[in-house]
Design a protein around this motif. Structure first.
Motif, mmCIF file in Angstrom:
data_model
loop_
_atom_site.group_PDB
_atom_site.id
_atom_site.type_symbol
_atom_site.label_atom_id
_atom_site.label_comp_id
_atom_site.label_asym_id
_atom_site.label_seq_id
_atom_site.Cartn_x
_atom_site.Cartn_y
_atom_site.Cartn_z
ATOM 1 N N ARG A 164 73.411 38.441 50.646
ATOM 2 C CA ARG A 164 72.007 38.197 50.982
ATOM 3 C C ARG A 164 71.229 39.502 51.102
ATOM 4 N N GLN A 165 69.918 39.377 51.004
ATOM 5 C CA GLN A 165 69.032 40.515 51.199
ATOM 6 C C GLN A 165 68.211 40.397 52.474
ATOM 7 N N THR A 166 68.193 39.204 53.059
ATOM 8 C CA THR A 166 67.430 38.983 54.286
ATOM 9 C C THR A 166 68.369 38.951 55.491
ATOM 10 N N VAL A 167 67.776 39.007 56.678
ATOM 11 C CA VAL A 167 68.546 39.089 57.922
ATOM 12 C C VAL A 167 69.046 37.706 58.321
ATOM 13 N N LEU A 168 70.328 37.612 58.650
ATOM 14 C CA LEU A 168 70.920 36.387 59.175
ATOM 15 C C LEU A 168 71.266 36.622 60.643
ATOM 16 N N ARG A 169 70.592 35.875 61.519
ATOM 17 C CA ARG A 169 70.800 36.014 62.964
ATOM 18 C C ARG A 169 71.201 34.657 63.533
ATOM 19 N N LEU A 170 72.184 34.656 64.423
ATOM 20 C CA LEU A 170 72.544 33.468 65.183
ATOM 21 C C LEU A 170 71.935 33.591 66.575
ATOM 22 N N THR A 171 71.190 32.583 67.000
ATOM 23 C CA THR A 171 70.516 32.619 68.295
ATOM 24 C C THR A 171 71.015 31.474 69.169
ATOM 25 N N PHE A 172 71.405 31.800 70.396
ATOM 26 C CA PHE A 172 71.919 30.791 71.313
ATOM 27 C C PHE A 172 71.676 31.248 72.747
ATOM 28 N N SER A 173 71.854 30.340 73.692
ATOM 29 C CA SER A 173 71.604 30.639 75.094
ATOM 30 C C SER A 173 72.760 31.405 75.718
ATOM 31 N N GLY A 174 72.412 32.359 76.568
ATOM 32 C CA GLY A 174 73.411 33.049 77.362
ATOM 33 C C GLY A 174 73.756 32.244 78.606
ATOM 34 N N PRO A 175 74.678 32.733 79.432
ATOM 35 C CA PRO A 175 75.122 31.956 80.592
ATOM 36 C C PRO A 175 74.026 31.708 81.620
ATOM 37 N N PHE A 176 73.212 32.714 81.921
ATOM 38 C CA PHE A 176 72.162 32.489 82.912
ATOM 39 C C PHE A 176 71.147 31.487 82.392
ATOM 40 N N TRP A 177 70.720 31.659 81.154
ATOM 41 C CA TRP A 177 69.740 30.746 80.554
ATOM 42 C C TRP A 177 70.286 29.320 80.531
ATOM 43 N N GLN A 178 71.522 29.151 80.052
ATOM 44 C CA GLN A 178 72.055 27.812 79.873
ATOM 45 C C GLN A 178 72.313 27.114 81.206
ATOM 46 N N LEU A 179 72.891 27.830 82.160
ATOM 47 C CA LEU A 179 73.139 27.217 83.455
ATOM 48 C C LEU A 179 71.831 26.892 84.169
ATOM 49 N N ARG A 180 70.789 27.713 83.958
ATOM 50 C CA ARG A 180 69.472 27.403 84.510
ATOM 51 C C ARG A 180 68.897 26.145 83.866
ATOM 52 N N GLU A 181 69.170 25.951 82.562
ATOM 53 C CA GLU A 181 68.722 24.731 81.890
ATOM 54 C C GLU A 181 69.359 23.499 82.532
ATOM 55 N N TRP A 182 70.618 23.616 82.940
ATOM 56 C CA TRP A 182 71.322 22.487 83.548
ATOM 57 C C TRP A 182 70.923 22.269 85.006
ATOM 58 N N CYS A 183 70.826 23.345 85.760
ATOM 59 C CA CYS A 183 70.719 23.254 87.216
ATOM 60 C C CYS A 183 69.325 23.531 87.761
ATOM 61 N N GLY A 184 68.444 24.098 86.932
ATOM 62 C CA GLY A 184 67.172 24.586 87.435
ATOM 63 C C GLY A 184 67.343 25.963 88.042
ATOM 64 N N PHE A 185 66.264 26.734 88.071
ATOM 65 C CA PHE A 185 66.372 28.111 88.557
ATOM 66 C C PHE A 185 66.789 28.161 90.024
#
Length: 378
Positions: A164-185
């Protein structure tokens, strides 16, 4: 304008402190309210705002290259039903796709909680994980072998991206982000104090889930970057202490960076709003090499970070959206403030978050022109 580097080569050369032919052109994105304002100020209907601004500023179209992507879904499966539970006093009480019960203005609908289409303020009333039983039910939604986790053309598209000539990036949630999604801040922070072993368990589960997903991708194609979404800072400080960060987040980051490096993926990046001054040395320790968006209003001092950490950390964003709104000499001075960082390497300049509606159409065109000069595209 003849290019000596592909977009992929330019991106990696910039963030790895090598010698790009010019800097990647990445001005930032606009949301619905911003576009509505611009249409009232001179942006024609039915045209791409960035293409039009670049045309007016004299920036060649090839300065922007679409990123490559893969059909990979990191989200819960199945998702919760999106629905309105109540409508009162100009607000909706809704259940979003993640299982949160939220209150939002009835200017919007529940679909706005799925994508960052606009700047939508919300109030969380209940989150899907409040007890251990809730957690045991939630974890069932994250099976790597669930049909649809990888698209039917995943293997074919991965093969096509090997050259490829373009950028391939994988984007996903880290532990703080994901656990906050489940539990709330607030819920997550209280769990860190009152039930730290449960937080350890959830973080370890998420670490393993992401690791399996990454390995499945790496078996087919090696991306140029993995980007960890990890909003975990306020206006002036991190949301949790360095000790908590090391306990609950560091094991995930270290495992993912190790997997990425073993696979030959050259960049591990982290996205966090707020003031990241306390977090940068921890990220470096974890093997993370780039950070964005570096909001100036949150007291981030990008030139200072650049001097302090040298080539251990690269940066993206960092241009004060408030200076963009003021325009004129204020914007010129802001770009001049960051010019030494751009010359020093390891920096892709751009807006320090999504572009807000108080940035006028004439000012965005001028910003695009100045950014083109800074990055070498005009």
């Amino acid at each position: 304008m003849a290019d000596s580097m592909t977009p992929r080569e330019r991106y990696l050369a910039t963030l790895l402190y090598q010698k790009p032919d010019r800097l990647p052109f990445s001005p930032g994105g606009a949301r619905e309210s911003t576009l509505k304002a611009w249409h009232s100020q001179g942006l024609p209907q039915g045209v791409n705002w960035l293409q039009e601004a670049m045309r007016l500023a004299g920036i060649p179209a090839e300065a922007v290259s679409p990123a490559a992507s893969l059909p990979v879904d990191w989200r819960m499966m199945p998702q919760f039903e999106e629905k309105v539970l109540e409508h009162r006093g100009g607000h909706y009480i809704v259940q979003d796709w993640k299982g949160n019960i939220c209150e939002i203005s009835d200017t919007y609908d529940v679909s706005y909680l799925r994508e960052a289409r606009d700047f939508v303020t919300r109030r969380w009333l209940r989150c899907p994980v409040e007890t251990r039983h809730d957690w045991l039910e939630m974890r069932r939604r994250y099976d790597i072998n669930t049909p649809g986790r990888f698209g039917p053309d995943f293997a074919e598209r991965a093969r096509a991206l090997s050259d490829r000539q373009t950028v391939l990036r994988l984007t996903f949630s880290g532990p703080f982000w994901q656990l906050r999604e489940w539990c709330g801040f607030e819920g997550l922070c209280m769990m860190m104090i009152e039930q730290p072993e449960l937080v350890d368990e959830m973080a370890a589960f998420w670490t393993d889930f992401v690791s399996q997903m990454l390995q499945r991708v790496f078996d087919h194609v090696v991306p140029d970057s993995i980007l960890i979404n990890e909003d975990m800072a306020y206006k002036a400080h991190s949301m949790i202490s360095p000790a908590m960060t090391r306990r609950f987040c560091m094991p995930s980051w270290q495992k993912w960076t190790r997997l990425a490096h073993q696979a030959g993926c050259p960049m591990v990046e982290v996205d966090s709003d707020g003031c990241v001054e306390e977090l940068i040395p921890i990220w470096i320790e974890a093997g993370i090499r780039s950070n964005w968006p570096l909001e100036v209003a949150a007291h981030n001092d990008l030139p200072l970070y650049h001097r302090t950490y040298g080539q251990k950390m690269a940066y993206q964003g960092g241009i004060d959206k408030r200076a963009m709104a003021r325009g004129g000499q204020t914007l010129i001075d802001e770009m001049a403030r960051l010019e030494p960082v751009a010359r020093g390497g390891g920096y892709i300049p751009g807006c320090d978050h999504a572009i807000p509606a108080d940035v006028s159409w004439p000012n965005i065109v001028e910003y695009i022109r100045l950014l083109g000069r800074m990055t070498g595209w005009c």
